[in-house]
Motif scaffolding. Structure first.
Motif, PDB file in Angstrom:
ATOM      1  N   PRO A  44      21.253  81.220  33.038  1.00 16.67           N
ATOM      2  CA  PRO A  44      21.673  81.928  34.255  1.00 16.67           C
ATOM      3  C   PRO A  44      22.655  81.151  35.116  1.00 16.67           C
ATOM      4  CG  PRO A  44      19.285  82.055  33.970  1.00 16.67           C
ATOM      5  CD  PRO A  44      19.790  81.057  32.987  1.00 16.67           C
ATOM      6  N   LEU A  45      22.800  79.845  34.902  1.00 17.36           N
ATOM      7  CA  LEU A  45      23.687  79.042  35.740  1.00 17.36           C
ATOM      8  C   LEU A  45      25.076  78.858  35.143  1.00 17.36           C
ATOM      9  CD1 LEU A  45      21.284  76.236  37.039  1.00 17.36           C
ATOM     10  CD2 LEU A  45      21.805  78.472  38.038  1.00 17.36           C
ATOM     11  N   LEU A  46      25.324  79.387  33.963  1.00 18.78           N
ATOM     12  CA  LEU A  46      26.655  79.272  33.378  1.00 18.78           C
ATOM     13  C   LEU A  46      27.618  80.190  34.126  1.00 18.78           C
ATOM     14  CD1 LEU A  46      25.791  79.090  29.582  1.00 18.78           C
ATOM     15  CD2 LEU A  46      26.078  77.231  31.237  1.00 18.78           C
ATOM     16  N   ALA A  47      28.891  79.779  34.158  1.00 17.94           N
ATOM     17  CA  ALA A  47      29.863  80.455  35.023  1.00 17.94           C
ATOM     18  C   ALA A  47      30.539  81.645  34.373  1.00 17.94           C
ATOM     19  CB  ALA A  47      30.925  79.441  35.484  1.00 17.94           C
ATOM     20  N   THR A  48      30.642  81.652  33.048  1.00 16.98           N
ATOM     21  CA  THR A  48      31.463  82.659  32.373  1.00 16.98           C
ATOM     22  C   THR A  48      30.796  83.158  31.098  1.00 16.98           C
ATOM     23  OG1 THR A  48      32.632  81.021  31.015  1.00 16.98           O
ATOM     24  CG2 THR A  48      33.568  81.500  33.190  1.00 16.98           C
ATOM     25  N   ASP A  49      31.273  84.308  30.629  1.00  8.06           N
ATOM     26  CA  ASP A  49      30.862  84.786  29.315  1.00  8.06           C
ATOM     27  C   ASP A  49      31.307  83.797  28.233  1.00  8.06           C
ATOM     28  OD1 ASP A  49      29.781  87.005  30.482  1.00  8.06           O
ATOM     29  OD2 ASP A  49      31.393  88.369  29.894  1.00  8.06           O
ATOM     30  N   PHE A  50      32.481  83.191  28.425  1.00  6.76           N
ATOM     31  CA  PHE A  50      32.966  82.174  27.493  1.00  6.76           C
ATOM     32  C   PHE A  50      31.965  81.023  27.380  1.00  6.76           C
ATOM     33  CE2 PHE A  50      34.969  77.926  27.739  1.00  6.76           C
ATOM     34  CZ  PHE A  50      35.390  77.792  26.419  1.00  6.76           C
ATOM     35  N   GLY A  51      31.466  80.528  28.513  1.00  9.10           N
ATOM     36  CA  GLY A  51      30.509  79.425  28.495  1.00  9.10           C
ATOM     37  C   GLY A  51      29.214  79.817  27.815  1.00  9.10           C
ATOM     38  N   ALA A  52      28.741  81.040  28.067  1.00  8.81           N
ATOM     39  CA  ALA A  52      27.508  81.511  27.433  1.00  8.81           C
ATOM     40  C   ALA A  52      27.689  81.635  25.927  1.00  8.81           C
ATOM     41  CB  ALA A  52      27.095  82.853  28.039  1.00  8.81           C
ATOM     42  N   ASP A  53      28.826  82.196  25.510  1.00  6.11           N
ATOM     43  CA  ASP A  53      29.084  82.348  24.076  1.00  6.11           C
ATOM     44  C   ASP A  53      29.243  80.994  23.390  1.00  6.11           C
ATOM     45  OD1 ASP A  53      28.984  85.051  24.497  1.00  6.11           O
ATOM     46  OD2 ASP A  53      31.098  85.438  24.068  1.00  6.11           O
ATOM     47  N   LEU A  54      29.857  80.032  24.076  1.00  4.82           N
ATOM     48  CA  LEU A  54      29.999  78.697  23.496  1.00  4.82           C
ATOM     49  C   LEU A  54      28.625  78.111  23.212  1.00  4.82           C
ATOM     50  CD1 LEU A  54      32.008  76.393  22.757  1.00  4.82           C
ATOM     51  CD2 LEU A  54      31.683  75.529  25.092  1.00  4.82           C
ATOM     52  N   GLN A  55      27.711  78.180  24.169  1.00  6.37           N
ATOM     53  CA  GLN A  55      26.367  77.669  23.955  1.00  6.37           C
ATOM     54  C   GLN A  55      25.648  78.421  22.834  1.00  6.37           C
ATOM     55  OE1 GLN A  55      24.188  75.343  25.083  1.00  6.37           O
ATOM     56  NE2 GLN A  55      25.626  74.287  26.434  1.00  6.37           N
ATOM     57  N   LEU A  56      25.700  79.744  22.869  1.00  4.10           N
ATOM     58  CA  LEU A  56      24.912  80.539  21.926  1.00  4.10           C
ATOM     59  C   LEU A  56      25.494  80.523  20.528  1.00  4.10           C
ATOM     60  CD1 LEU A  56      24.097  83.485  24.327  1.00  4.10           C
ATOM     61  CD2 LEU A  56      22.413  81.944  23.277  1.00  4.10           C
ATOM     62  N   ARG A  57      26.807  80.584  20.400  1.00  7.57           N
ATOM     63  CA  ARG A  57      27.387  80.615  19.056  1.00  7.57           C
ATOM     64  C   ARG A  57      27.296  79.250  18.390  1.00  7.57           C
ATOM     65  NH1 ARG A  57      33.094  83.212  16.902  1.00  7.57           N
ATOM     66  NH2 ARG A  57      33.064  82.159  14.868  1.00  7.57           N
ATOM     67  N   VAL A  58      27.613  78.188  19.122  1.00  6.19           N
ATOM     68  CA  VAL A  58      27.495  76.851  18.538  1.00  6.19           C
ATOM     69  C   VAL A  58      26.039  76.585  18.161  1.00  6.19           C
ATOM     70  CG1 VAL A  58      27.717  74.374  18.992  1.00  6.19           C
ATOM     71  CG2 VAL A  58      29.529  75.936  19.703  1.00  6.19           C
ATOM     72  N   GLY A  59      25.102  77.009  19.020  1.00  9.23           N
ATOM     73  CA  GLY A  59      23.691  76.846  18.702  1.00  9.23           C
ATOM     74  C   GLY A  59      23.278  77.640  17.481  1.00  9.23           C
ATOM     75  N   SER A  60      23.753  78.873  17.372  1.00  8.55           N
ATOM     76  CA  SER A  60      23.408  79.726  16.239  1.00  8.55           C
ATOM     77  C   SER A  60      23.960  79.166  14.934  1.00  8.55           C
ATOM     78  CB  SER A  60      23.937  81.145  16.479  1.00  8.55           C
ATOM     79  OG  SER A  60      23.737  81.952  15.343  1.00  8.55           O
ATOM     80  N   GLU A  61      25.200  78.721  14.965  1.00  9.35           N
ATOM     81  CA  GLU A  61      25.811  78.183  13.745  1.00  9.35           C
ATOM     82  C   GLU A  61      25.157  76.865  13.340  1.00  9.35           C
ATOM     83  OE1 GLU A  61      30.039  78.060  14.374  1.00  9.35           O
ATOM     84  OE2 GLU A  61      30.246  80.246  14.265  1.00  9.35           O
ATOM     85  N   SER A  62      24.778  76.065  14.318  1.00  5.43           N
ATOM     86  CA  SER A  62      24.063  74.832  14.021  1.00  5.43           C
ATOM     87  C   SER A  62      22.734  75.126  13.340  1.00  5.43           C
ATOM     88  CB  SER A  62      23.825  74.034  15.310  1.00  5.43           C
ATOM     89  OG  SER A  62      22.874  73.000  15.107  1.00  5.43           O
ATOM     90  N   HIS A  63      21.989  76.084  13.894  1.00  2.17           N
ATOM     91  CA  HIS A  63      20.684  76.428  13.334  1.00  2.17           C
ATOM     92  C   HIS A  63      20.827  76.961  11.911  1.00  2.17           C
ATOM     93  CE1 HIS A  63      16.394  77.360  13.759  1.00  2.17           C
ATOM     94  NE2 HIS A  63      16.654  78.472  13.098  1.00  2.17           N
ATOM     95  N   ALA A  64      21.819  77.834  11.685  1.00  5.89           N
ATOM     96  CA  ALA A  64      22.014  78.406  10.349  1.00  5.89           C
ATOM     97  C   ALA A  64      22.393  77.336   9.334  1.00  5.89           C
ATOM     98  CB  ALA A  64      23.087  79.490  10.406  1.00  5.89           C
ATOM     99  N   ALA A  65      23.212  76.369   9.753  1.00  2.00           N
ATOM    100  CA  ALA A  65      23.641  75.322   8.839  1.00  2.00           C
ATOM    101  C   ALA A  65      22.481  74.433   8.411  1.00  2.00           C
ATOM    102  CB  ALA A  65      24.725  74.468   9.495  1.00  2.00           C
ATOM    103  N   ARG A  66      21.533  74.195   9.319  1.00  2.00           N
ATOM    104  CA  ARG A  66      20.410  73.306   9.007  1.00  2.00           C
ATOM    105  C   ARG A  66      19.232  74.050   8.387  1.00  2.00           C
ATOM    106  NH1 ARG A  66      22.325  70.656  13.865  1.00  2.00           N
ATOM    107  NH2 ARG A  66      23.575  68.883  13.157  1.00  2.00           N
ATOM    108  N   PHE A  67      18.977  75.277   8.840  1.00  2.00           N
ATOM    109  CA  PHE A  67      17.732  75.953   8.480  1.00  2.00           C
ATOM    110  C   PHE A  67      17.926  77.316   7.825  1.00  2.00           C
ATOM    111  CE2 PHE A  67      16.947  73.486  12.469  1.00  2.00           C
ATOM    112  CZ  PHE A  67      16.286  72.419  11.863  1.00  2.00           C
ATOM    113  N   GLY A  68      19.165  77.767   7.659  1.00  2.00           N
ATOM    114  CA  GLY A  68      19.430  79.050   7.033  1.00  2.00           C
ATOM    115  C   GLY A  68      19.481  80.188   8.035  1.00  2.00           C
ATOM    116  N   ASN A  69      19.995  81.319   7.577  1.00  2.00           N
ATOM    117  CA  ASN A  69      20.116  82.499   8.429  1.00  2.00           C
ATOM    118  C   ASN A  69      18.855  83.344   8.344  1.00  2.00           C
ATOM    119  OD1 ASN A  69      22.849  82.494   9.603  1.00  2.00           O
ATOM    120  ND2 ASN A  69      23.519  82.512   7.458  1.00  2.00           N
ATOM    121  N   PRO A  70      18.211  83.614   9.475  1.00  2.00           N
ATOM    122  CA  PRO A  70      17.027  84.484   9.437  1.00  2.00           C
ATOM    123  C   PRO A  70      17.422  85.930   9.186  1.00  2.00           C
ATOM    124  CG  PRO A  70      17.607  83.965  11.711  1.00  2.00           C
ATOM    125  CD  PRO A  70      18.542  83.161  10.836  1.00  2.00           C
ATOM    126  N   ALA A  71      16.484  86.688   8.655  1.00  2.00           N
ATOM    127  CA  ALA A  71      16.734  88.111   8.443  1.00  2.00           C
ATOM    128  C   ALA A  71      16.682  88.839   9.781  1.00  2.00           C
ATOM    129  CB  ALA A  71      15.701  88.686   7.488  1.00  2.00           C
TER     130      ALA A  71
END
Length: 559
Positions: free
Chosen positions: A206-233
């Protein structure tokens, strides 16, 4: 003198929850148990009643400390938890249907421990093993010898199994090829656990300033998780850092394919409210699963299970910050502590059953009890916590309780549509731990940095591929971590949080200065080529190694 009060540290109060303070050493040293955990039955039959379900969510997180200090604050925090929590919990995590949240920033640090090609690969693992063999052997050896010399053999005996557990942790780390990410991945691929990720560096969304900042956190986090642990269904669940929610956050989550997350509305609904057992359907197809704090409080309240007399005390420590005594003041003994853990597991399951029975009686269908705690509580803070969790998982079916993962519980529920209020699971159940006068500099400077990078990147895709742009993005991710404000607000680690934040901000400024020159049309093509990140390394230790030109430019050019 064997006992001494030590300054408090971050590790004893992770994640913003209200917890009983402890005068600890550089960080709690809740050693490992010599008694092996019994294997949880691999198959728990499904419930045929309409009682409901229990989902236990273990939030596994550490600030980014890899390569940033060791003692009294820094990497030792992580090393304590590897030995005292993560590896101690392996038997139950490998068998039970638990939900294990591994934050991407912690997975980055696990990755840095693993051997591989390139200079410095695996150096973090080398440092941890050296610390096990050097520091841990020395301090345990000194205190064990000293207690014997003064005729307190019972306290020496209390420390011996803890030293043995550190030795076992070192051996197990080598057995798994120093690959903790691989170990966690097997909990899901070969066991019954669900692994969930989250934003890249545990940002307060809730404290991020922009949609860009939110997407940076969520997409980098998602891609990191998929690379280490696979893509969930399907649409995965994630851990929303600090359960920090404000209306509108669900739009960020839906845009990035998130299916569910945990939220704490206990201050709104009331601690005893049955609404805390009802998942909530939000716009965009995202489901919020409320945490049942009435049950969590039995584990994490001031007079909760860890305060029982026979459990090991985290308050009275030796001059080496070791803990040979129980809460009753005498030497700790594993046998009565183990018996207490079994009794507390029975008590917990009794209250879960009563809670679910009341819900099904009043609502006519089953509810979902979500009990979320920090993984590091189990072992690192509460020595007997792994025994307690083992007993809970082994006894759930016999108590008539269906133990499920978070995604299974949400899928089986019929979410209610209602509005949620701004909340967190932190102090006061609001956002003031991260957004108040005491930490205003963190909040405002981070938002300013986010807005500046958004402007500097523009829509020129080539800009996002420069070393300066990638380094600025990584430094922004580091600045956005919730940990710095939390540590500073709780005053648990001296100036560590302020120093770390200042260093990341300075590195961010240097990267932005280079990026600004490279994108200045008046500087000429030759100058732009020379200054597009010249002297700026794109990497920030091992943080967000998967962030690349394509990801950064795609996120920026979406707006």
């Amino acid at each position: 003198m064997l006992f001494s009060e030590q300054p408090r540290s971050y590790g004893q109060s992770m994640g913003g929850r209200v917890k009983k303070p402890s005068p600890s050493g550089d960080d709690p040293v809740n050693g490992l148990c010599t008694a092996p955990l019994s294997v949880v039955p691999p198959s728990i039959p499904p419930m045929t009643s309409h009682r409901g379900q229990l989902a236990i969510v273990l939030h596994t997180h550490m600030p980014y400390v890899e390569s940033f200090g060791t003692w009294p604050f820094g990497e030792e925090w992580l090393w304590f938890c590897v030995a005292e929590s993560y590896l101690r919990l392996e038997p139950v995590l490998s068998e039970a249907p638990l939900t294990i949240g591994v934050t991407p920033v912690l997975a980055d640090q696990f990755e840095a421990m693993k051997p591989g090609p390139g200079d410095g690969a695996g150096a973090a693992g080398d440092r941890m093993l050296a610390w096990f063999a050097d520091s841990r052997e020395y301090v345990f050896g000194e205190d064990i010898r000293s207690f014997r010399e003064v005729g307190k053999a019972d306290q020496s005996e209390a420390l011996e199994p803890q030293l043995a557990d550190y030795r076992r942790a070192a051996a197990r780390f080598e057995q798994i090829g120093r690959d903790l990410n691989g170990l966690f991945a097997r909990f899901a691929s070969e066991g019954r656990a669900e692994l969930i990720g989250g934003p890249a560096t545990h940002a307060i969304m809730p404290l991020l300033a922009t949609d860009f900042g939110a997407d940076l956190q969520l997409r980098v986090g998602s891609e990191s998780h998929a690379a280490r642990f696979g893509n969930p269904a399907g649409a995965p669940a994630i851990w929303l850092p600090e359960c920090a929610y404000a209306p509108g956050v669900e739009s960020h989550l839906a845009r990035n394919g998130v299916g569910a997350f945990c939220v704490d509305q206990s201050h709104v609904n009331g601690l005893d409210s049955l609404e805390n057992l009802e998942p909530v359907a939000l716009p965009g197809g995202v489901t919020a699963a409320p945490i049942d704090w009435l049950l969590v409080d039995r584990i994490w309240g001031d007079d909760a299970y860890p305060s029982a007399p026979d459990y090991r005390s985290s308050f009275e420590r030796t001059i080496h910050a070791l803990m040979p005594r129980a809460n009753h003041g005498r030497a700790w003994r594993p046998e009565p502590a183990r018996a207490q853990a079994a009794a507390d597991a029975d008590d917990f399951l009794t209250h879960v059953r009563e809670r679910l029975d009341r819900y099904s009686s009043e609502r006519g269908h089953g509810g979902l009890c979500v009990v979320a705690i920090d993984t590091e509580l189990l072992g690192h803070w509460w020595y007997e916590g792994p025994w307690w969790l083992e007993e809970v998982c082994a006894g759930a079916a016999g108590a008539g309780i269906e133990l499920v993962t978070l995604s299974e519980g949400v899928a089986a529920a019929a979410p209610r549509e209602r509005e949620l209020c701004t909340s967190s699971w932190g102090q006061n159940k609001d956002l003031t731990t991260w957004d108040s006068p005491a930490v205003a500099d963190f909040a405002w400077q981070t938002r300013d940095a986010e807005l500046r990078l958004f402007d500097l990147l523009g829509h020129d895709r080539s800009t996002a591929g420069s070393p300066a742009a990638l380094r600025a993005a990584r430094e922004l991710l580091a600045l956005q971590s919730s940990d710095w404000a939390f540590i500073a607000k709780r005053a648990t680690a001296g100036d560590y949080a302020h120093d770390r934040y200042a260093a990341h901000l300075a590195a961010y400024e240097r990267a932005c200065a280079a990026l600004s020159q490279s994108t200045d049309p008046s500087s000429g093509a030759a100058a732009q080529s020379r200054t597009r990140g010249e002297g700026i390394a794109a990497r920030l230790a091992g943080l967000a190694p998967g962030l690349d030109h394509q990801t950064l430019s795609d996120i920026r050019c979406a707006y």
